[in-house]
Scaffold this motif. Sequence first.
Motif, mmCIF file in Angstrom:
data_model
loop_
_atom_site.group_PDB
_atom_site.id
_atom_site.type_symbol
_atom_site.label_atom_id
_atom_site.label_comp_id
_atom_site.label_asym_id
_atom_site.label_seq_id
_atom_site.Cartn_x
_atom_site.Cartn_y
_atom_site.Cartn_z
ATOM 1 N N ALA A 289 0.895 -1.056 -0.006
ATOM 2 C CA ALA A 289 -0.141 0.051 -0.152
ATOM 3 C C ALA A 289 0.937 1.226 -0.067
ATOM 4 O O ALA A 289 2.044 1.435 0.752
ATOM 5 C CB ALA A 289 -1.095 0.106 1.207
ATOM 6 N N LEU A 290 0.560 2.320 -0.638
ATOM 7 C CA LEU A 290 1.280 3.449 -0.833
ATOM 8 C C LEU A 290 0.334 4.557 -0.597
ATOM 9 O O LEU A 290 -0.760 4.777 -1.240
ATOM 10 C CB LEU A 290 1.721 3.734 -2.428
ATOM 11 N N ILE A 291 0.696 5.503 0.280
ATOM 12 C CA ILE A 291 0.097 6.766 0.497
ATOM 13 C C ILE A 291 0.725 7.825 0.025
ATOM 14 O O ILE A 291 2.004 8.249 0.253
ATOM 15 C CB ILE A 291 -0.256 6.736 1.914
ATOM 16 N N PHE A 292 0.107 8.790 -0.728
ATOM 17 C CA PHE A 292 0.569 10.048 -1.386
ATOM 18 C C PHE A 292 -0.302 10.923 -1.920
ATOM 19 O O PHE A 292 -1.581 10.777 -1.758
ATOM 20 C CB PHE A 292 1.409 9.316 -2.248
ATOM 21 N N TYR A 303 -3.069 17.816 -2.215
ATOM 22 C CA TYR A 303 -4.466 17.059 -2.086
ATOM 23 C C TYR A 303 -4.530 16.838 -3.413
ATOM 24 O O TYR A 303 -4.069 17.243 -4.434
ATOM 25 C CB TYR A 303 -5.377 18.041 -1.366
ATOM 26 N N PRO A 304 -5.512 15.627 -3.684
ATOM 27 C CA PRO A 304 -6.008 14.836 -2.519
ATOM 28 C C PRO A 304 -4.916 13.725 -1.898
ATOM 29 O O PRO A 304 -3.898 13.920 -2.192
ATOM 30 C CB PRO A 304 -6.911 13.940 -3.100
ATOM 31 N N ILE A 305 -5.322 13.159 -0.728
ATOM 32 C CA ILE A 305 -4.315 12.157 -0.001
ATOM 33 C C ILE A 305 -5.143 10.832 -0.286
ATOM 34 O O ILE A 305 -6.303 10.717 -0.005
ATOM 35 C CB ILE A 305 -4.393 12.383 1.333
ATOM 36 N N THR A 306 -4.280 9.892 -1.126
ATOM 37 C CA THR A 306 -4.804 8.762 -1.729
ATOM 38 C C THR A 306 -3.954 7.624 -1.302
ATOM 39 O O THR A 306 -2.724 7.780 -0.954
ATOM 40 C CB THR A 306 -4.546 8.891 -3.190
ATOM 41 N N VAL A 307 -4.613 6.402 -1.166
ATOM 42 C CA VAL A 307 -3.889 5.301 -1.179
ATOM 43 C C VAL A 307 -4.020 4.379 -2.160
ATOM 44 O O VAL A 307 -5.019 4.343 -2.779
ATOM 45 C CB VAL A 307 -4.492 4.360 0.201
ATOM 46 N N ALA A 308 -2.909 3.827 -2.855
ATOM 47 C CA ALA A 308 -2.897 2.975 -3.902
ATOM 48 C C ALA A 308 -2.458 1.539 -3.506
ATOM 49 O O ALA A 308 -1.471 1.613 -2.632
ATOM 50 C CB ALA A 308 -2.130 3.626 -5.041
ATOM 51 N N ILE A 309 -2.726 0.450 -4.335
ATOM 52 C CA ILE A 309 -2.386 -0.880 -4.001
ATOM 53 C C ILE A 309 -1.820 -1.504 -4.980
ATOM 54 O O ILE A 309 -2.035 -1.334 -6.263
ATOM 55 C CB ILE A 309 -3.720 -1.613 -3.578
ATOM 56 N N SER A 310 -0.458 -2.252 -4.990
ATOM 57 C CA SER A 310 0.002 -3.031 -5.900
ATOM 58 C C SER A 310 0.180 -4.291 -5.247
ATOM 59 O O SER A 310 0.346 -4.449 -4.073
ATOM 60 C CB SER A 310 1.496 -2.426 -5.985
#
Length: 366
Positions: A289-292, A303-310
């Motif tokens: 999980a990456l938060i950025f 902004y926005p603040i987002t979570v991405a999944i690999s």
Amino acid sequence: MNRFLLTAAGVALLACTASCGGGASESTAQAEQVAEAKIVGINTLEYEHIFGDDRPFAQCHASTIAPLGDGTYMVAWFAGSYEKHDDVGIWLSQGKLNDWSEPKMVAKIRNDPHWNPVLFNAPDGKMYLYFKVGKEIDDWETWVQYSEDKGSTWSEARELVPGDIGGRGPVRNHLLVLSDGTWLAPASLERDRVWDVIVDRSEDGGKTWEATEKLELDREKVTGEGVIQPALWESKPGHVHMLMRSSGGYICRSDSEDYGKTWSPITVTDLPNNNSGIDIAPLGGEKLALIFNPVSGNWGKRYPITVAISEDNGKTWPVRYDIEKGENEKDELSYPAIFYEDGKLVGCYTWNRQRIAFWKGELVRE
């Protein structure tokens, strides 16, 4: 003062978890199949600000978070009149949703700005707090103190590497304990507006540290200041990876196959970066999980603040979820920290330099 958010999709997911899932008789094979199920989304379970406008400081930034093992969390940040002011120190709060302790200052070495705290649950059972001290980033020092009673009391702070100028140890993101027991601290140097990444290694439980060489960077591919503030993970024994904040508009990457002793030349990914902080939460194996802030451009909006999944060790990031979108150019949702615990993602981040936001999310699997 606190705020709580549970999305409609989250309610549906919780209902299904309670009524549709298997019970204690579920076989090991079925459990493994669930664990390996594809991640298709994220739902917010908890969201709030851990303090409100009655805070004892004007501004706050750069939070860090760690679990205390009993369902509560420790959160630290720097705060004072404003970033770089001499009254800025390291502050802390402990608790959980709707039950946070009042912020208290836990580190103030001298009348200089303090920066970028990093909390670390070490294998020796201590909670370490690393932070920077200095008038300017170019010549700051790294200090460390520890607690053996979940933050009730702290040891006297000491310099991590006495006499070092420029910063050793973790610069912003959490340390990584490798499969062979080595501690890796993601570090970087900022000197005369030239930025470089290094890694600090400790093979004796944090007593002594040895820094790697600066990672190789093609400055024609990454224009501006360079790269800083890496986030680390280990995909299999000895294979360590990092993503980095950059001034070139995109997150950068490097990899190691020798437990972080040497690193590949830095490459540019297709993940946008606004020259602001990022963090990684390993989910096991090649899942991350990456938060950025998914925004490109040097010093772009936060902004926005987002979570991405690999699920392929950071090659692709098909799942994206906005925790908070922001509303206008004055918004700042930045400098996040995140970890994975008991099937949940737990994080925190700066909210408009006035508060620290706490967030917990659940992965949705197919």
